[in-house]
Scaffold this motif. Structure first.
Motif, PDB file in Angstrom:
ATOM      1  N   THR A 123      58.228  66.881  41.118  1.00 45.05           N
ATOM      2  CA  THR A 123      56.931  66.897  41.797  1.00 45.05           C
ATOM      3  C   THR A 123      55.833  67.135  40.779  1.00 45.05           C
ATOM      4  OG1 THR A 123      55.745  67.789  43.723  1.00 45.05           O
ATOM      5  CG2 THR A 123      56.948  69.377  42.342  1.00 45.05           C
ATOM      6  N   HIS A 124      54.611  67.216  41.249  1.00 45.53           N
ATOM      7  CA  HIS A 124      53.485  67.519  40.376  1.00 45.53           C
ATOM      8  C   HIS A 124      52.525  68.442  41.135  1.00 45.53           C
ATOM      9  CE1 HIS A 124      51.273  64.493  42.700  1.00 45.53           C
ATOM     10  NE2 HIS A 124      52.229  63.613  42.408  1.00 45.53           N
ATOM     11  N   PRO A 125      51.577  69.062  40.429  1.00 47.29           N
ATOM     12  CA  PRO A 125      50.773  70.132  41.058  1.00 47.29           C
ATOM     13  C   PRO A 125      50.065  69.746  42.343  1.00 47.29           C
ATOM     14  CG  PRO A 125      50.523  70.228  38.680  1.00 47.29           C
ATOM     15  CD  PRO A 125      51.315  68.975  38.976  1.00 47.29           C
ATOM     16  N   PHE A 126      49.565  68.519  42.457  1.00 43.38           N
ATOM     17  CA  PHE A 126      48.822  68.161  43.660  1.00 43.38           C
ATOM     18  C   PHE A 126      49.714  68.221  44.896  1.00 43.38           C
ATOM     19  CE2 PHE A 126      46.863  65.072  46.630  1.00 43.38           C
ATOM     20  CZ  PHE A 126      45.645  65.710  46.811  1.00 43.38           C
ATOM     21  N   ARG A 127      50.966  67.807  44.764  1.00 50.42           N
ATOM     22  CA  ARG A 127      51.870  67.832  45.922  1.00 50.42           C
ATOM     23  C   ARG A 127      52.353  69.248  46.237  1.00 50.42           C
ATOM     24  NH1 ARG A 127      55.332  62.286  44.790  1.00 50.42           N
ATOM     25  NH2 ARG A 127      53.546  60.869  45.013  1.00 50.42           N
TER      26      ARG A 127
ATOM     27  N   ILE B 267      58.431  70.793  38.338  1.00 49.31           N
ATOM     28  CA  ILE B 267      57.004  70.510  38.494  1.00 49.31           C
ATOM     29  C   ILE B 267      56.452  69.951  37.192  1.00 49.31           C
ATOM     30  CG2 ILE B 267      54.751  71.471  39.076  1.00 49.31           C
ATOM     31  CD1 ILE B 267      56.206  73.665  40.633  1.00 49.31           C
ATOM     32  N   ASP B 268      55.867  68.780  37.288  1.00 48.66           N
ATOM     33  CA  ASP B 268      55.313  68.100  36.123  1.00 48.66           C
ATOM     34  C   ASP B 268      53.893  68.603  35.856  1.00 48.66           C
ATOM     35  OD1 ASP B 268      54.669  66.408  34.070  1.00 48.66           O
ATOM     36  OD2 ASP B 268      54.538  64.596  35.306  1.00 48.66           O
ATOM     37  N   LYS B 269      53.800  69.737  35.193  1.00 48.32           N
ATOM     38  CA  LYS B 269      52.499  70.324  34.884  1.00 48.32           C
ATOM     39  C   LYS B 269      51.836  69.632  33.694  1.00 48.32           C
ATOM     40  CE  LYS B 269      53.923  74.885  36.581  1.00 48.32           C
ATOM     41  NZ  LYS B 269      54.153  76.309  36.211  1.00 48.32           N
ATOM     42  N   GLU B 270      52.646  68.939  32.899  1.00 51.83           N
ATOM     43  CA  GLU B 270      52.130  68.334  31.662  1.00 51.83           C
ATOM     44  C   GLU B 270      51.667  66.891  31.842  1.00 51.83           C
ATOM     45  OE1 GLU B 270      55.216  69.332  32.191  1.00 51.83           O
ATOM     46  OE2 GLU B 270      55.748  70.984  30.852  1.00 51.83           O
ATOM     47  N   GLY B 271      51.946  66.287  33.016  1.00 47.64           N
ATOM     48  CA  GLY B 271      51.576  64.893  33.238  1.00 47.64           C
ATOM     49  C   GLY B 271      52.480  63.932  32.495  1.00 47.64           C
TER      50      GLY B 271
ATOM     51  N   ALA C 259      49.354  61.682  41.409  1.00 48.44           N
ATOM     52  CA  ALA C 259      49.830  62.323  40.192  1.00 48.44           C
ATOM     53  C   ALA C 259      48.697  62.525  39.185  1.00 48.44           C
ATOM     54  CB  ALA C 259      50.933  61.486  39.542  1.00 48.44           C
ATOM     55  N   ALA C 260      47.651  61.730  39.304  1.00 43.48           N
ATOM     56  CA  ALA C 260      46.527  61.836  38.380  1.00 43.48           C
ATOM     57  C   ALA C 260      45.531  62.919  38.791  1.00 43.48           C
ATOM     58  CB  ALA C 260      45.809  60.487  38.274  1.00 43.48           C
ATOM     59  N   ILE C 261      45.736  63.512  39.975  1.00 43.22           N
ATOM     60  CA  ILE C 261      44.838  64.572  40.445  1.00 43.22           C
ATOM     61  C   ILE C 261      45.334  65.900  39.888  1.00 43.22           C
ATOM     62  CG2 ILE C 261      43.862  65.701  42.470  1.00 43.22           C
ATOM     63  CD1 ILE C 261      44.467  63.153  44.057  1.00 43.22           C
TER      64      ILE C 261
END
Length: 206
Positions: A12-16, A43-47, A203-205
């Motif tokens: 996942t990533h932070p926005f979700r 969690i993909d904190k680094e993008g 993912a870009a947010i």
């Protein structure tokens, strides 16, 4: 064949995390009729993108089987039980069922077989996209792993993501791949789907 253990991996990533999508996905895992042995959330904190994030989770799996779920989707309660039963019945190494398309609010989407693959047996000589919501033997999954797809990679006119390349890798590794013709999970079309790319959709947010 006995199914001795299943780990669910959710990248996942932070926005979700913030908007509740991850919580909904996790709840669907907790409500499975076949309880998994472990749940790994990365969690993909680094993008870095879905491929790297999913790979990071996969490397932590120690059970015999691994099931993947994207954080904007969810499993119906019978999902793992259906796939595990299919693994036993077919002596399969890699299984995929099918989805119902939903809007973000949970209501059904009018079109629920956009690629026309539901119910078609897996044909290794003419493979098609299976999505990543699969149940796979961990030793095969870890041997193949996830890679970022080559630039311009396509499948039937659509972008071929890391899920497609993972499937082809499993096929080439000799995995017995089976399609279970049941709709056991929800693919959510919410308008900000990222297709695994860190600079696209939600993912870009940051």
């Amino acid at each position: 064949m006995k199914i001795t253990g299943i780990t669910v991996v959710i990248p996942t990533h932070p926005f979700r995390v913030r908007n509740g999508m991850l919580a909904r996905a996790v709840k669907s895992v907790e409500q499975q009729h076949l309880t998994p042995d472990d749940l790994i959330i990365e969690i993909d904190k680094e993008g870095l993108g879905a491929a790297t994030t999913r790979q990071r989770g996969l490397e932590k799996v120690s059970t015999e089987w691994v099931a993947f779920l994207d954080s904007d989707d969810w499993m119906y309660p019978e999902h793992l039980k259906v796939l595990a039963a299919g693994a036993r019945a077919h002596k399969a190494d890699y299984l995929f069922s099918y989805y119902m398309v939903h809007r973000r609010d949970g209501t059904p989407w009018p079109e629920n077989d956009p690629l026309g693959h539901f119910g078609k047996p897996w044909n290794p000589a003419a493979p098609h996209q299976t999505t990543i919501t699969t149940l796979v033997r961990t030793d095969i999954a870890q041997a193949v792993g996830f890679i970022d797809p080559p630039e311009g990679s396509t499948v039937g006119g659509h972008r071929g993501g890391e899920d497609w390349h993972f499937t082809i890798g499993c096929r080439d590794a000799g995995a017995h791949i089976v399609h279970i013709p049941r709709r056991t999970w929800a693919w959510v079309h919410h308008g900000l789907n990222s297709s695994g790319l860190p600079d696209r959709g939600d993912a870009a947010i940051r």
